[in-house]
Each structure stands twice: as C-alpha cells, then as structure tokens.
Design an enzyme around this catalytic site. Structure first.
Site, PDB file in Angstrom:
ATOM      1  CB  THR A 260      72.810  59.234 -80.560  1.00  0.00           C
ATOM      2  OG1 THR A 260      73.701  58.409 -79.848  1.00  0.00           O
ATOM      3  CG2 THR A 260      71.390  59.014 -80.107  1.00  0.00           C
TER       4      THR A 260
ATOM      5  CB  VAL B 216      73.770  51.149 -70.811  1.00  0.00           C
ATOM      6  CG1 VAL B 216      72.537  51.955 -71.183  1.00  0.00           C
ATOM      7  CG2 VAL B 216      73.548  49.670 -71.121  1.00  0.00           C
TER       8      VAL B 216
HETATM    9  N1  ASP Z   1      75.005  59.441 -76.530  1.00  0.00           N
HETATM   10  C1  ASP Z   1      75.493  58.195 -77.072  1.00  0.00           C
HETATM   11  C2  ASP Z   1      76.083  57.373 -75.963  1.00  0.00           C
HETATM   12  O1  ASP Z   1      76.720  57.914 -75.080  1.00  0.00           O
HETATM   13  C3  ASP Z   1      76.507  58.366 -78.133  1.00  0.00           C
HETATM   14  C4  ASP Z   1      76.160  59.235 -79.285  1.00  0.00           C
HETATM   15  O2  ASP Z   1      75.521  60.252 -79.173  1.00  0.00           O
HETATM   16  O3  ASP Z   1      76.512  58.877 -80.385  1.00  0.00           O
HETATM   17  O4  ASP Z   1      75.961  56.174 -76.019  1.00  0.00           O
END
Ligand code: ASP
Length: 321
Positions: free
Chosen positions: A180, A209
C-alpha cells in the site's frame, strides 16, 4: 539488544505513557517544512509529485493527493490502482482515504473500474456530507463526478491470477505480497495531511476491505500533533485502530519513531499470531520529524524535504531469519 529485551523495554515505555499522563519528552519547536514521507520504494516518484505542490507553497492535502496518484496510475505497481492484484474472482477492488488539517476526511472502499480512488475519496470529502462510500455507490458517485470507467485488470495481473487459480493457495500479507502507499505531508503553513491507497491483499475474499480506507486504522491526521499511516496486514491495524494509536502516542510525547514502535508493540502484545505477518507504521509530527517501525525487516519509506529525497529502512521488532 535482543528483540525480547527491547520488547520488554518498550512495553514498560508504553505502560509508562498511560500511567503518567501528560507526557514526557520535549518536542523540538523548530519545524522541518515542507516535508513529505510515504511508504515503500514507490514512494520516491510519488513524493516527487507531492514535492512539486509543496515546494510551490501548495497545501499538504493537494500534495498527498497528487503524490499517491502516481503509483495509482502506474500499472507496474502491483499493489495500488491499475495493475493491482485482483481478488479471488479476478476483480480489482480498490480502497483509499484522505484526511486534511481540519479533520475533514473522505474514503472509498471496494471501488471497481476507477483507477484513482484517492481522488474519488477527495471528492467524497469535498462534495458530500459523508466520510465513506463503498462498492456500487462509490462507483456511481465517481461516474457522476466525471471519472471514467476502465479495465483495471492488466494482462500481467490476469496471468498471475490465472496461475494462482491452479493452487488457490491462501495468500497472507507477509513481507512479499503487499505494498500500500500511505503518504503524509507537512506544508509551508505548518499544516498536516495524509492519504492512503491500495488494491489490498492479493486474491482476497470477494468483499474484503482492509485498513487502508478506514480513518484511524490505515491513516490518521491530527493537525495539533501529527499524522500516521500504515501498510501490511490490514486486519491487525483494524483490530488496534493502529494509526489513531500512533497519533495518540505522539500526543503523549512520543517521537514519531517511538510512537510507531509503540503501536507495533501493542499489536505484538495483544495479537498472538503477529509473527506471521508484516505491519509497518510511518509517522510525521507537527515539527516535521518522521519515523517508522515494522514487525518484519524489509519495510522502507521515502522522504523528501529541503535536504533532498531518500529511502530509509524502518526498524523492526523481529530480526528476520
Ligand atoms: N494494508 C493493506 C490491506 O490490508 C495491504 C497493504 O499494505 O498492502 O489491504
């Protein structure tokens, strides 16, 4: 220092914070501004876009939106926007949120067919009385606001998904398969803002989600204190409301690095299965100081300020194999 010894020290540290409010530790009064920080290596070009806004005296909220649009629009970034990993049924579903210096915030979740969810989130913030729109409603709103529907499943992502279908191996967010982008900025006026955007966990359950669009979990901004964002296994951030926790620890006197470490420690202390996952927190305070902490080694973050741009390794709770 052993991980265990450090862990125990930190538990005592965060315990001391709650026992002895308000605060210890003095924050510097000089401000490093403007400054922008963001998660992972794809934060470097994203920060460069944000810097174009900040260096011309622009608002932090505009900088973070422009910044995270870079990986959203880059199909080679496999974890954000177009080209992101799809869910188990081959649908790319995007989550994003944005928050400004006045506690205004907007978010979208489970958005399909629109490659810049952060800009849809911005318009939820600016043009509606709500904070979050999801799924079909979010898409309908985006189309009404002039966004164009596109196929977000690139050939590369489709091929990988079809390979995955042969085994359907459950993908956990460990150190390899997530990324992310969370971005935080402090502008020339001393105002803080943040944005967070993702395609979420690879081959997730349809409808899943994560933390990234949830204000308090994947992002939080309090203009009196500081801002925080997160990456990694979203469920762990959601169970601890991790970014809100980081900001509250800064309010109590912790530096950005100490606050991130405190949130990682909280996850480790409360959630027994944490060792299988990666979580990284990144924080920026009102003085323009920044810091990060993660569970596994391997998390890095990009910084841009008047001293230039650089990529920094976050400290980790575990030392790795
Ligand atoms: N935090 C994001 C999720 O759980 C994933 C990520 O950090 O790539 O959707």
């Amino acid at each position: 220092m052993t991980t265990r010894r450090r862990f125990l020290q930190l538990s005592a540290f965060t315990g001391a914070i709650s026992a002895a409010l308000p605060a210890f530790g003095k924050q510097s009064t000089t401000q490093n501004k403007p400054v922008v920080v963001s998660t992972w290596e794809h934060g470097m070009p994203a920060n460069a876009a944000a810097w174009r806004v900040l260096s011309q005296g622009g608002r932090a909220i505009d900088a973070v939106e422009q910044g995270v649009r870079v990986p959203e629009g880059d199909p080679s970034v496999r974890t954000v926007g177009i080209g992101g990993y799809p869910d188990a049924e081959g649908n790319v579903t995007l989550d994003a949120c944005i928050m400004d210096e006045n506690m205004n915030c907007g978010a979208v979740a489970y958005l399909q067919g629109i490659k810049h969810p952060v800009s849809v989130a911005r318009l939820v913030m600016d043009n509606t009385p709500h904070v979050m729109l999801v799924g079909e409603g979010a898409k309908k709103f985006a189309l009404e606001q002039g966004f164009v529907e596109e196929n977000l499943l690139t050939d590369e992502a489709k091929n990988d998904w079809q390979q995955w279908l042969k085994t359907r191996e459950v993908q956990q967010i460990n150190i390899e398969n997530h990324d992310t982008i969370g971005m935080l900025a402090l502008d020339n006026k001393g105002n803080l803002s943040g944005a967070c955007t993702t395609s979420g966990a690879a081959y997730k359950m349809p409808g899943r989600v994560g933390d990234s669009p949830i204000i308090g979990s994947g992002l939080y901004v309090d203009n009196e204190v500081g801002a925080a964002t997160a990456t990694g296994m979203g469920e762990l951030m959601m169970k601890t409301v991790g970014c809100h926790l980081v900001v509250e620890l800064m309010r109590q006197g912790a530096s950005p690095a100490e606050a991130c470490e405190g949130a990682v420690e909280r996850i480790a202390r409360k959630l027994g299965d944490y060792k299988a996952f990666q979580v990284g927190f990144l924080a920026l305070n009102k003085q323009g100081q920044y810091g990060a902490h993660c569970i596994q080694p391997g998390f890095n973050y990009a910084v841009q300020d008047s001293a230039g741009s650089r990529l920094i390794d976050g400290n980790s709770l575990l030392r790795g194999a």
